[in-house]
Design an enzyme around this catalytic site. Structure first.
Site, PDB file in Angstrom:
ATOM      1  N   SER A  66      -1.637   2.701   1.803  1.00 21.62           N
ATOM      2  CA  SER A  66      -2.996   2.514   2.324  1.00 21.62           C
ATOM      3  C   SER A  66      -3.093   3.049   3.747  1.00 21.62           C
ATOM      4  O   SER A  66      -4.187   3.276   4.258  1.00 21.62           O
ATOM      5  CB  SER A  66      -3.383   1.026   2.302  1.00 21.62           C
ATOM      6  OG  SER A  66      -2.393   0.245   2.945  1.00 21.62           O
ATOM      7  N   LYS A 134       8.209   0.176  -3.372  1.00 20.28           N
ATOM      8  CA  LYS A 134       7.165  -0.282  -4.303  1.00 20.28           C
ATOM      9  C   LYS A 134       6.581   0.934  -4.997  1.00 20.28           C
ATOM     10  O   LYS A 134       6.434   1.997  -4.373  1.00 20.28           O
ATOM     11  CB  LYS A 134       6.069  -1.047  -3.558  1.00 20.28           C
ATOM     12  CG  LYS A 134       4.908  -1.467  -4.478  1.00 20.28           C
ATOM     13  CD  LYS A 134       3.997  -2.495  -3.832  1.00 20.28           C
ATOM     14  CE  LYS A 134       2.960  -1.939  -2.891  1.00 20.28           C
ATOM     15  NZ  LYS A 134       2.032  -0.952  -3.516  1.00 20.28           N
ATOM     16  N   GLU A 136       3.516   2.118  -8.124  1.00 24.54           N
ATOM     17  CA  GLU A 136       2.358   1.694  -8.925  1.00 24.54           C
ATOM     18  C   GLU A 136       2.554   2.086 -10.384  1.00 24.54           C
ATOM     19  O   GLU A 136       3.136   3.131 -10.679  1.00 24.54           O
ATOM     20  CB  GLU A 136       1.077   2.354  -8.383  1.00 24.54           C
ATOM     21  CG  GLU A 136       0.718   1.884  -6.992  1.00 24.54           C
ATOM     22  CD  GLU A 136      -0.590   2.490  -6.475  1.00 24.54           C
ATOM     23  OE1 GLU A 136      -1.340   3.105  -7.273  1.00 24.54           O
ATOM     24  OE2 GLU A 136      -0.853   2.343  -5.272  1.00 24.54           O
ATOM     25  N   GLU A 203      -3.201  -6.429  -8.178  1.00 26.30           N
ATOM     26  CA  GLU A 203      -4.355  -6.131  -7.315  1.00 26.30           C
ATOM     27  C   GLU A 203      -5.666  -6.064  -8.099  1.00 26.30           C
ATOM     28  O   GLU A 203      -5.727  -5.467  -9.184  1.00 26.30           O
ATOM     29  CB  GLU A 203      -4.138  -4.780  -6.594  1.00 26.30           C
ATOM     30  CG  GLU A 203      -5.352  -4.366  -5.763  1.00 26.30           C
ATOM     31  CD  GLU A 203      -5.092  -3.250  -4.769  1.00 26.30           C
ATOM     32  OE1 GLU A 203      -3.948  -2.780  -4.651  1.00 26.30           O
ATOM     33  OE2 GLU A 203      -6.076  -2.857  -4.104  1.00 26.30           O
TER      34      GLU A 203
HETATM   35  O1  KIV Z   1      -0.899   0.397   0.002  1.00 30.13           O
HETATM   36  C1  KIV Z   1      -0.926  -0.832   0.251  1.00 30.13           C
HETATM   37  O2  KIV Z   1      -1.166  -1.244   1.387  1.00 30.13           O
HETATM   38  C2  KIV Z   1      -0.633  -1.744  -0.843  1.00 30.13           C
HETATM   39  C3  KIV Z   1      -0.769  -3.223  -0.643  1.00 30.13           C
HETATM   40  C4  KIV Z   1      -1.906  -3.720   0.087  1.00 30.13           C
HETATM   41  C5  KIV Z   1      -0.574  -3.951  -1.913  1.00 30.13           C
HETATM   42  O3  KIV Z   1      -0.297  -1.302  -1.876  1.00 30.13           O
END
Ligand code: KIV
Length: 292
Positions: A66, A134, A136, A203
């Site tokens: 993000s 992480k 997706e 989410e």
């Molecule tokens: O990209 C991000 O900040 C995220 C989180 C807010 C879950 O994936």
């Protein structure tokens, strides 16, 4: 407040919180053990100073992609590169001592194959010092998650509304309104957890689904726009601080209005520079005394 302390051992005789104790980051097993316990507190951090401020208050700092929208002004997260994630991930690790740090794999850095995902994840782990990555995706990413985990890379999943798929999803609207979509989200979360992910971000889903997924999946489910019943919550720090105003999703709660504070400070500074009242005597070297 969440500070994890361990004894230094070796000759000091220090107890866990006694003299000589060292601050220790929350580990993956400690994080996983919090399933169904005290809620896990997670926030994004993209920079060294933000990590310094948030560390000690949260269990997990997430270097989310993000950052492409929040820091760089992109319309989506798609333009974010692996190099950008590594630079920001390393800064957040330098700025924190006790929180677990998880770095997002950006779009295009893992979807091609498990091998491509391993190369990207290994770079992230080596060059940032983070504890986990992480990614997706649901059932279609289960093989990749398992490939990474079996090779020593802890993985956090991310299902439901997955911003990297904004073009196929057709926007950022909440997911799981119909039975079929809800069942798909449940199947995705189960697949990612069973593939070995130590936690799953859920989410933008209907609250009922969030509760059902949290009850069904054996690893901590971290909600964002999901439910207070999840095992933890994550939000974008700039959103809760009032520093990102491009849009405010319903699930964001503002805890401060720092954007306004910045504008007020800039306005005062500009006024003082124009009036030559800044710099004052305290802000220059060998200030000339004014008489009369
Ligand atoms: O990209 C991000 O900040 C995220 C989180 C807010 C879950 O994936």
């Amino acid at each position: 407040m969440s500070v994890h302390v361990s004894g230094t051992g070796a000759g000091t005789g220090a107890g866990a919180s006694g003299e000589g104790a060292v601050l220790k980051r929350l580990s993956i097993p400690e994080f996983s053990a919090r399933k169904g316990q005290e809620p896990l507190v997670c926030l994004t951090a993209y920079t060294f100073p933000m990590a310094q401020r948030l560390d000690g208050h949260v269990d997990l700092l997430m270097v989310g992609d993000s950052l492409g929208m929040v820091l760089y002004g992109f319309d989506t997260t798609l333009p974010v590169t692996l190099d950008m994630m590594i630079q920001h991930g390393a800064a957040v690790c330098r700025g924190s001592k006790t929180a677990m740090v998880v770095v997002d794999m950006p779009f295009g850095a893992y979807q091609e194959s498990p091998e491509q995902a391993f190369r990207s994840a290994a770079r992230i782990m080596k060059e940032t010092g983070c504890q986990a990555v992480k990614l997706e995706g649901g059932r279609e990413m289960a093989e990749t998650v398992s490939f990474l985990v079996r090779r020593g890379i802890p993985v956090m999943g991310h299902v439901g509304l997955t911003p990297q798929s904004v073009n196929t999803l057709g926007g950022y609207r909440a997911r799981g309104r119909g039975d079929q979509e809800a069942a798909g989200i449940m199947a995705d979360a189960i697949a990612i957890a069973e593939a070995g992910a130590f936690s799953v971000v859920l989410e933008g889903v209907m609250e009922q689904i969030a509760q059902a997924v949290t009850a069904r999946v054996s690893v901590p489910v971290i909600g964002i726009g999901a439910s207070a019943a999840c095992d933890g919550q994550v939000l974008v720090a700039e959103d809760i601080l009032g520093l990102f105003s491009a849009f405010k999703p319903r699930f964001v709660k503002r805890y401060a209005e720092l954007g306004n504070d910045i504008e007020e400070a800039a306005e005062r500074y500009a006024r003082e520079v124009r009036a030559r009242s800044f710099p004052g005597p305290d802000n220059v070297f060998g200030a000339i005394k004014k008489h009369g």
